[in-house]
Scaffold this active site. Structure first.
Site: not given
Length: 305
Positions: A17, A216
């Site tokens: 991430e 996301d």
């Protein structure tokens, strides 16, 4: 369009991430959240370095600190920390706690998720439930940290705080709450750092709720197009936020696409993180570079402390 998708060498992160391209270092920083690891891809060396910071359990985002070499802010559970890491060693250290949120016992199941600095160096970062139902228990919040130490709650009633992007040309901010299945655009006052007037500009709801796409992380290019990762969709969508039209669907050999950032010497390489959560098969968790898109990114901002 002829673009190429390639994995970085040994760029694996179980839950990759928060990619951040550092122009000065010509490096991509990102995290492996649940492993509590910091990663750096060195463009010149074509090599990934990995570090574990003692005392950090969940490293949810990483943003370099303006004017301080080898200093970063990272999310860890409900704390934002200032850490030191030389980008090479397999270990870093916590310098101090910058701030902490949601101290009540109820929020012990919360953690920070994505975080990013706006073009003025303000840190925006948000929380989510990570033990329990994050779609039902909307206990997350979006925060803003400003130079000097002021922390403000920007938004409450957040399911999964996620992607962020800004466009200075149009005075817009983009924000994703994954649990809403959509991307919102805000009017953004860059002087005050205040978003207002949210509207949905990309809707990922499907006819059946179980088929809803999960937006996301996100980035933006110099033309103002946004790139939206889908955690359950094998796809990164290039979207014109003015029209809502999908301009390009970039497909991957794994399902869980988590975020993206432009980098490289000319900011024309798109780096994409993925996840191998829930026993996803290889190559899930790979970090990819995409060349040949014919687009360039905007320089990413560091945090001003």
């Amino acid at each position: 369009m002829s673009y190429k998708v390639e994995p970085l060498p040994k760029g694996y992160a179980h839950l990759g991430e928060s990619p951040h391209w550092d122009i000065e270092k010509q490096s991509l920083y990102y995290v492996d959240i649940e492993a509590g690891k910091l990663l750096r891809y060195d463009y010149q060396q074509d090599k990934v370095y990995v570090a574990k910071v003692p005392g950090v359990e969940l490293a949810s985002f990483i943003v370099p600190v303006e004017g301080e070499d080898d200093k970063f802010v990272i999310g860890d559970k409900r704390r934002v920390l200032v850490v030191s890491w030389d980008g090479i060693s397999d270990s870093g250290k916590i310098d101090r706690v910058l701030f902490e949120v949601q101290p009540d016992e109820k929020y012990v199941v919360n953690r920070f998720n994505d975080g990013k600095a706006d073009p003025r160096g303000r840190l925006f970062c948000g929380t989510m439930v990570y033990v329990g139902d994050e779609f039902k228990n909307r206990w997350g919040e979006l925060y803003k940290y400003e130079k000097g130490g002021k922390v403000t709650v920007v938004k409450t009633d957040v399911g999964i705080s996620n992607g962020l992007a800004w466009n200075e040309k149009t005075n817009k901010m983009y924000y994703i709450d994954t649990a809403d299945y959509e991307v919102k655009e805000y009017d953004y006052d860059f002087n005050a750092g205040v978003p207002s007037n949210p509207k949905v500009i990309f809707d990922l709801h499907k006819s059946s709720p179980k088929n809803n796409l999960l937006p996301d992380g996100m980035t933006i290019d110099s033309d103002g197009n946004i790139y939206v990762a889908t955690f359950n969709g094998h796809t990164l969508y290039k979207v014109n936020p003015t029209t809502g039209k999908v301009l390009l669907e970039i497909k991957f050999p794994c399902k869980q696409i988590t975020s993206a950032a432009f980098g490289g010497p000319n900011l024309d390489i798109l780096y994409v993180t993925t996840s191998a959560k829930f026993d996803q098969p290889s190559p899930a968790g790979s970090t990819y570079k995409i060349t040949g898109l014919g687009a360039r990114g905007l320089p990413m901002s560091k945090v001003q402390l």
